[in-house]
Design an enzyme around this catalytic site. Structure first.
Site, mmCIF file in Angstrom:
data_model
loop_
_atom_site.group_PDB
_atom_site.id
_atom_site.type_symbol
_atom_site.label_atom_id
_atom_site.label_comp_id
_atom_site.label_asym_id
_atom_site.label_seq_id
_atom_site.Cartn_x
_atom_site.Cartn_y
_atom_site.Cartn_z
ATOM 1 N N SER A 1 23.343 48.040 18.923
ATOM 2 C CA SER A 1 24.014 47.311 20.002
ATOM 3 C C SER A 1 24.356 48.106 21.246
ATOM 4 C CB SER A 1 25.285 46.666 19.480
ATOM 5 O OG SER A 1 24.950 45.459 18.859
ATOM 6 N N LYS B 1 33.863 47.192 26.228
ATOM 7 C CA LYS B 1 33.386 46.063 25.410
ATOM 8 C C LYS B 1 34.600 45.390 24.770
ATOM 9 C CE LYS B 1 30.006 45.132 21.685
ATOM 10 N NZ LYS B 1 29.081 45.748 20.712
ATOM 11 N N SER C 1 24.415 43.768 20.909
ATOM 12 C CA SER C 1 25.513 42.896 21.271
ATOM 13 C C SER C 1 26.316 43.353 22.483
ATOM 14 C CB SER C 1 26.461 42.769 20.081
ATOM 15 O OG SER C 1 27.057 44.027 19.782
HETATM 16 N N1 GLN Z 1 21.764 43.153 16.452
HETATM 17 C C1 GLN Z 1 22.332 43.731 15.272
HETATM 18 C C2 GLN Z 1 23.127 42.698 14.524
HETATM 19 O O1 GLN Z 1 23.206 41.603 14.987
HETATM 20 C C3 GLN Z 1 23.158 44.919 15.629
HETATM 21 C C4 GLN Z 1 24.452 44.555 16.213
HETATM 22 C C5 GLN Z 1 25.299 45.724 16.531
HETATM 23 O O2 GLN Z 1 24.823 46.860 16.592
HETATM 24 N N2 GLN Z 1 26.575 45.457 16.705
HETATM 25 O O3 GLN Z 1 23.698 42.958 13.508
#
Ligand code: GLN
Length: 486
Positions: free
Chosen positions: A173, A74, A149
């Site tokens: 995410s 990532k 994400s």
């Molecule tokens: N979707 C969540 C957010 O936007 C979690 C994102 C993540 O785990 N990096 O904060």
């Protein structure tokens, strides 16, 4: 083939590391135009890494555990000499002068870097649509999002572009995109895996973890990346057990707790619910005992998270001022004007929204009402889990309330997007390890994810239950092929 099988084939010389890399590079060439899972493919570096492995094998040297395994990373994990953008204009040209601890450990274990994968900007999002470099598509149906994400990493594993990938999980995410893409994704116990070199989003929640095609492969990757790190002050000083040893153990006698509050959600799709309940039944038929548990504040997780995570993000992102590194506006005037313009032009709108929310929640007049209150609720949520773990060894929920949603369907309404993390966020708030694995498909052929949550540092039992379920359910044998990218 699993990592263990590939290791055997490489050892026997039936396949070379170079062949494996070339196979993955040609798969990327074939499908990534449609998926946009990769922001950068590091072909030259991959071939060089592979050659080193093949040479070592030819010389009769012992091979490290992940020798020749092509892995995608990532793009919020620093890779020395290779751009690390966080899918943001702010870091579009940032080339880190150092390597993150987790990636360093992978390379030392013989893994091969294939490339850097797409994400929501600064890991803020649930669909990989907020990337400044274009959205990623879901390999099962390209009109759907891959989740986020870490959508690039999940899609890359699902589409066979790599053997495994790393992601980061602050509120879901890793698990939510794993669920949307039909792969296995693990968020380890907070502190088990080093965050050094992970670009910070919300430091008290962020954890790095693997995406793979099987639970056994997840155990292999976790084995390599786990462990204490003097460069991360939140890293736990614990000895890492063997995660593969317990995989074969039966689940007989284990108590699996179904969290009541998760199953009477308004937004929970009935197809998801039925698949997940069927998974629980299967575990029961394997000898586990099903119990109902209650975590009364579970559903307060989302409101708590959306105060704490933006607060930490607003502090972490203050470093992007156009001076030390990152984007700087062309129109510099005074220092203040330069900083303001650099941040205005460098950050996308979701990141700005988080900075605004966080700055507000931390401001003098509101810190008690919002930030401190949220911290208290966080403690209550953790206590609910502690109670639940007196009645159950492993907790079971759906990973996400729905299967992969349509591209663009939540983009105009941030709150509807935030709700897709309802079931994953509580594990982050409590620092618990949690895994998502496929447990079926909905009527349109999209994968459904099952989430298992364990107590702190109980990764071995988590992986054991997940592996036993995976073996018995054999979900991928009957996968619908209709819309999957060829
Ligand atoms: N979707 C969540 C957010 O936007 C979690 C994102 C993540 O785990 N990096 O904060």
């Amino acid at each position: 083939m699993s990592i263990a099988e590939l290791r055997e084939q490489l050892k026997l010389g039936n396949i070379s590391a170079r062949e494996l890399v070339d196979q993955k590079l040609s798969r990327i060439k074939q499908v990534d135009g449609k998926l946009n899972a990769f922001l950068e493919v590091t072909s030259e570096r991959a071939r060089k890494d592979a050659k080193r492995i093949d040479d070592a094998r030819a010389a009769g040297d012992p091979l490290p555990p992940l020798a020749g395994i092509p892995i995608a990373i990532k793009d919020n994990l620093c890779t020395k000499g290779i751009k690390t953008t966080c899918s943001s204009r702010m870091l579009e040209h940032f080339v880190p002068p150092y390597e993150s601890t987790v990636t360093e450990k992978l390379w030392q274990s013989g893994a091969v870097l294939l490339g850097k994968t797409n994400l929501d900007e600064f890991a803020m999002g649930s669909s990989t649509e907020t990337s400044a470099f274009g959205a990623t598509s879901n390999p099962w149906n390209t009109t759907r999002v891959p989740g986020g994400s870490s959508g690039g990493s999940a899609a890359a594993v699902a589409a066979g572009e790599c053997i495994a990938a790393l992601g980061s999980d602050t509120g879901g995410s890793i698990r939510q995109p794993a669920s949307f893409c039909g792969v296995v994704g693990l968020k380890p116990t907070y502190g088990l895996v080093s965050r050094w070199g992970l670009v910070a989003f919300a430091s008290s929640l962020d954890q790095v973890g693997p995406f793979t095609n099987s639970v056994a492969d997840t155990a292999e990757i976790l084995q390599v990346i786990a462990g204490s790190d003097p460069r991360d002050s939140t890293s736990l000083k614990v000895t890492v057990p063997s995660f593969t040893d317990s995989l074969g153990k039966s689940v007989a006698g284990l108590r699996i707790g179904l969290i009541k509050e998760c199953f009477d959600q308004k937004g929970l799709s009935s197809e998801v619910k039925n698949s997940v309940l069927a998974a629980a039944d299967l575990l029961e038929s394997l000898g586990a005992e099903l119990v109902e548990v209650s975590c009364p504040r579970f559903n307060d997780g989302i409101a708590t998270y959306y105060v704490i995570a933006p607060s930490e993000a607003s502090a972490n992102l203050a470093r992007y001022d156009g001076v030390k590194y990152g984007y700087r506006t062309q129109q510099s005037g005074s220092l203040e004007a330069m900083t303001t313009k650099s941040r205005t032009e460098g950050f996308g709108s979701e990141v700005k929204r988080r900075i605004l929310i966080g700055t507000y929640a931390l401001s003098a007049g509101y810190v008690d009402a919002y930030y401190k209150k949220a911290q208290k609720v966080r403690t209550l949520i953790r206590q609910d889990f502690e109670n639940a773990f007196t009645k159950a060894d492993i907790l079971l929920t759906p990973t996400a309330p729905t299967t992969a949603f349509k591209v663009g369907s939540h983009s105009e309404d941030p709150v509807s997007m935030y709700l897709s993390d309802l079931l994953t966020i509580p594990a982050n708030l409590a620092g618990l390890p949690a895994i998502s694995l496929p447990c079926g498909f909905d009527q349109s052929g999209l994968p459904v994810g099952l989430q298992l949550i364990a107590n702190v540092l109980k990764e071995s039992s988590l992986l054991q239950v997940a592996h036993q379920y995976e073996k018995a359910a054999d979900v991928m044998t009957n996968k619908p092929k209709s819309q999957f990218i060829p």
